[in-house]
Design an enzyme around this catalytic site. Structure first.
Site, PDB file in Angstrom:
ATOM      1  N   ASP A  33     -13.136 -10.223   2.041  1.00 29.47           N
ATOM      2  CA  ASP A  33     -12.260  -9.456   1.163  1.00 29.47           C
ATOM      3  C   ASP A  33     -12.076 -10.247  -0.128  1.00 29.47           C
ATOM      4  O   ASP A  33     -11.798 -11.462  -0.080  1.00 29.47           O
ATOM      5  CB  ASP A  33     -10.911  -9.220   1.871  1.00 29.47           C
ATOM      6  CG  ASP A  33     -10.079  -8.144   1.191  1.00 29.47           C
ATOM      7  OD1 ASP A  33      -9.820  -8.268  -0.024  1.00 29.47           O
ATOM      8  OD2 ASP A  33      -9.685  -7.186   1.877  1.00 29.47           O
ATOM      9  N   ILE A  34     -12.237  -9.598  -1.278  1.00 26.86           N
ATOM     10  CA  ILE A  34     -12.116 -10.340  -2.549  1.00 26.86           C
ATOM     11  C   ILE A  34     -10.652 -10.604  -2.939  1.00 26.86           C
ATOM     12  O   ILE A  34     -10.403 -11.355  -3.877  1.00 26.86           O
ATOM     13  CB  ILE A  34     -12.807  -9.656  -3.761  1.00 26.86           C
ATOM     14  CG1 ILE A  34     -12.537  -8.165  -3.804  1.00 26.86           C
ATOM     15  CG2 ILE A  34     -14.269  -9.987  -3.851  1.00 26.86           C
ATOM     16  CD1 ILE A  34     -12.810  -7.578  -5.181  1.00 26.86           C
ATOM     17  N   GLN A  96      -3.878   2.323   2.583  1.00 24.96           N
ATOM     18  CA  GLN A  96      -5.333   2.371   2.464  1.00 24.96           C
ATOM     19  C   GLN A  96      -5.680   2.525   0.985  1.00 24.96           C
ATOM     20  O   GLN A  96      -5.156   3.425   0.309  1.00 24.96           O
ATOM     21  CB  GLN A  96      -5.930   3.554   3.250  1.00 24.96           C
ATOM     22  CG  GLN A  96      -7.458   3.580   3.198  1.00 24.96           C
ATOM     23  CD  GLN A  96      -8.086   4.699   4.034  1.00 24.96           C
ATOM     24  OE1 GLN A  96      -7.404   5.602   4.514  1.00 24.96           O
ATOM     25  NE2 GLN A  96      -9.406   4.627   4.199  1.00 24.96           N
ATOM     26  N   HIS A 102     -12.739   0.781   7.331  1.00 22.04           N
ATOM     27  CA  HIS A 102     -12.962  -0.670   7.443  1.00 22.04           C
ATOM     28  C   HIS A 102     -11.921  -1.310   8.340  1.00 22.04           C
ATOM     29  O   HIS A 102     -10.765  -0.879   8.381  1.00 22.04           O
ATOM     30  CB  HIS A 102     -12.954  -1.352   6.066  1.00 22.04           C
ATOM     31  CG  HIS A 102     -11.744  -1.030   5.237  1.00 22.04           C
ATOM     32  ND1 HIS A 102     -11.633   0.145   4.531  1.00 22.04           N
ATOM     33  CD2 HIS A 102     -10.606  -1.723   5.011  1.00 22.04           C
ATOM     34  CE1 HIS A 102     -10.469   0.170   3.892  1.00 22.04           C
ATOM     35  NE2 HIS A 102      -9.811  -0.948   4.173  1.00 22.04           N
ATOM     36  N   HIS A 104      -9.953  -4.865   8.941  1.00 19.89           N
ATOM     37  CA  HIS A 104      -9.617  -6.173   8.368  1.00 19.89           C
ATOM     38  C   HIS A 104      -9.598  -7.205   9.495  1.00 19.89           C
ATOM     39  O   HIS A 104      -8.979  -6.968  10.544  1.00 19.89           O
ATOM     40  CB  HIS A 104      -8.211  -6.160   7.761  1.00 19.89           C
ATOM     41  CG  HIS A 104      -8.061  -5.323   6.535  1.00 19.89           C
ATOM     42  ND1 HIS A 104      -8.132  -5.862   5.264  1.00 19.89           N
ATOM     43  CD2 HIS A 104      -7.826  -4.002   6.367  1.00 19.89           C
ATOM     44  CE1 HIS A 104      -7.930  -4.892   4.374  1.00 19.89           C
ATOM     45  NE2 HIS A 104      -7.750  -3.754   5.014  1.00 19.89           N
TER      46      HIS A 104
HETATM   47  P1  AMP Z   1      -7.205  -1.189   2.495  1.00 16.95           P
HETATM   48  O1  AMP Z   1      -5.964  -1.410   1.676  1.00 16.95           O
HETATM   49  O2  AMP Z   1      -6.961  -1.308   3.975  1.00 16.95           O
HETATM   50  O3  AMP Z   1      -7.915   0.079   2.095  1.00 16.95           O
HETATM   51  O4  AMP Z   1      -8.137  -2.414   2.151  1.00 16.95           O
HETATM   52  C1  AMP Z   1      -9.137  -2.388   1.181  1.00 16.95           C
HETATM   53  C2  AMP Z   1      -9.521  -3.817   0.946  1.00 16.95           C
HETATM   54  O5  AMP Z   1     -10.748  -3.832   0.267  1.00 16.95           O
HETATM   55  C3  AMP Z   1      -8.504  -4.596   0.106  1.00 16.95           C
HETATM   56  O6  AMP Z   1      -7.974  -5.669   0.870  1.00 16.95           O
HETATM   57  C4  AMP Z   1      -9.329  -5.063  -1.077  1.00 16.95           C
HETATM   58  O7  AMP Z   1      -9.020  -6.373  -1.470  1.00 16.95           O
HETATM   59  C5  AMP Z   1     -10.750  -4.966  -0.555  1.00 16.95           C
HETATM   60  N1  AMP Z   1     -11.765  -4.785  -1.572  1.00 16.95           N
HETATM   61  C6  AMP Z   1     -11.782  -3.854  -2.561  1.00 16.95           C
HETATM   62  N2  AMP Z   1     -12.918  -3.967  -3.289  1.00 16.95           N
HETATM   63  C7  AMP Z   1     -13.633  -4.980  -2.731  1.00 16.95           C
HETATM   64  C8  AMP Z   1     -14.895  -5.583  -3.027  1.00 16.95           C
HETATM   65  N3  AMP Z   1     -15.663  -5.167  -4.049  1.00 16.95           N
HETATM   66  N4  AMP Z   1     -15.313  -6.613  -2.254  1.00 16.95           N
HETATM   67  C9  AMP Z   1     -14.546  -7.049  -1.236  1.00 16.95           C
HETATM   68  N5  AMP Z   1     -13.360  -6.519  -0.895  1.00 16.95           N
HETATM   69  C10 AMP Z   1     -12.894  -5.500  -1.636  1.00 16.95           C
END
Ligand code: AMP
Length: 139
Positions: A33-34, A96, A102, A104
């Protein structure tokens, strides 16, 4: 395979945008996760696009969980946390933010006070790259 041209995670699967990749197989893809809640925070996705749990295919969910176990084991070995949560959000009310299913993998520290909505604070790119390499070595 289902894909969405506007989905950031579909673009990661296709290699159209970069990621700190940890693992992939025919059905799943794992990367850091970034905006890590803690070091080693990883995501596992099905390669096929599905917006959330309800829209997901049972076979893809089974494949995702096998990859979650594999990657979580490597994350645990690499960052030796005090614990590790698996989290998954469906809908904006559940925070979300990316609408491609996805899981985590979130390492935890005693007393880290991490809340369910931990906020999106960008991680250091060099640290993410170094950690991804260490986790891959533990796969
Ligand atoms: P959610 O809030 O459960 O939808 O989590 C989405 C996650 O995706 C968040 O924790 C973001 O930090 C992560 N995220 C969004 N864009 C990227 C990316 N390009 N690479 C890695 N993680 C990402």
């Amino acid at each position: 395979m289902a894909t969405d041209a506007n989905c950031i995670f579909c673009k990661i699967v296709a290699g159209a945008i970069p990621s700190f990749k940890l693992y992939e197989d025919s059905a799943t893809f794992a990367f850091l996760d970034i905006n890590p809640g803690n070091p080693g925070h990883a995501l596992v996705i099905p390669k096929a696009h599905a917006v959330n749990l309800y829209a997901s295919d049972d076979k893809d969910l089974a494949a995702v969980m096998a990859t979650v176990r594999k990657v979580a084991t490597a994350v645990e070995k690499t960052v030796t946390p005090d614990g590790l949560n698996l989290l998954q959000a469906n809908g904006p009310g559940a925070a979300q933010s990316v609408f491609h299913f996805h899981m985590h993998i979130l390492p935890r520290r005693l007393g880290d006070e991490l809340k369910m909505n931990w906020g999106l604070k960008p991680g250091d790119k060099a640290e993410l790259a170094a950690l991804a390499e260490k986790i891959r070595a533990n796969l």
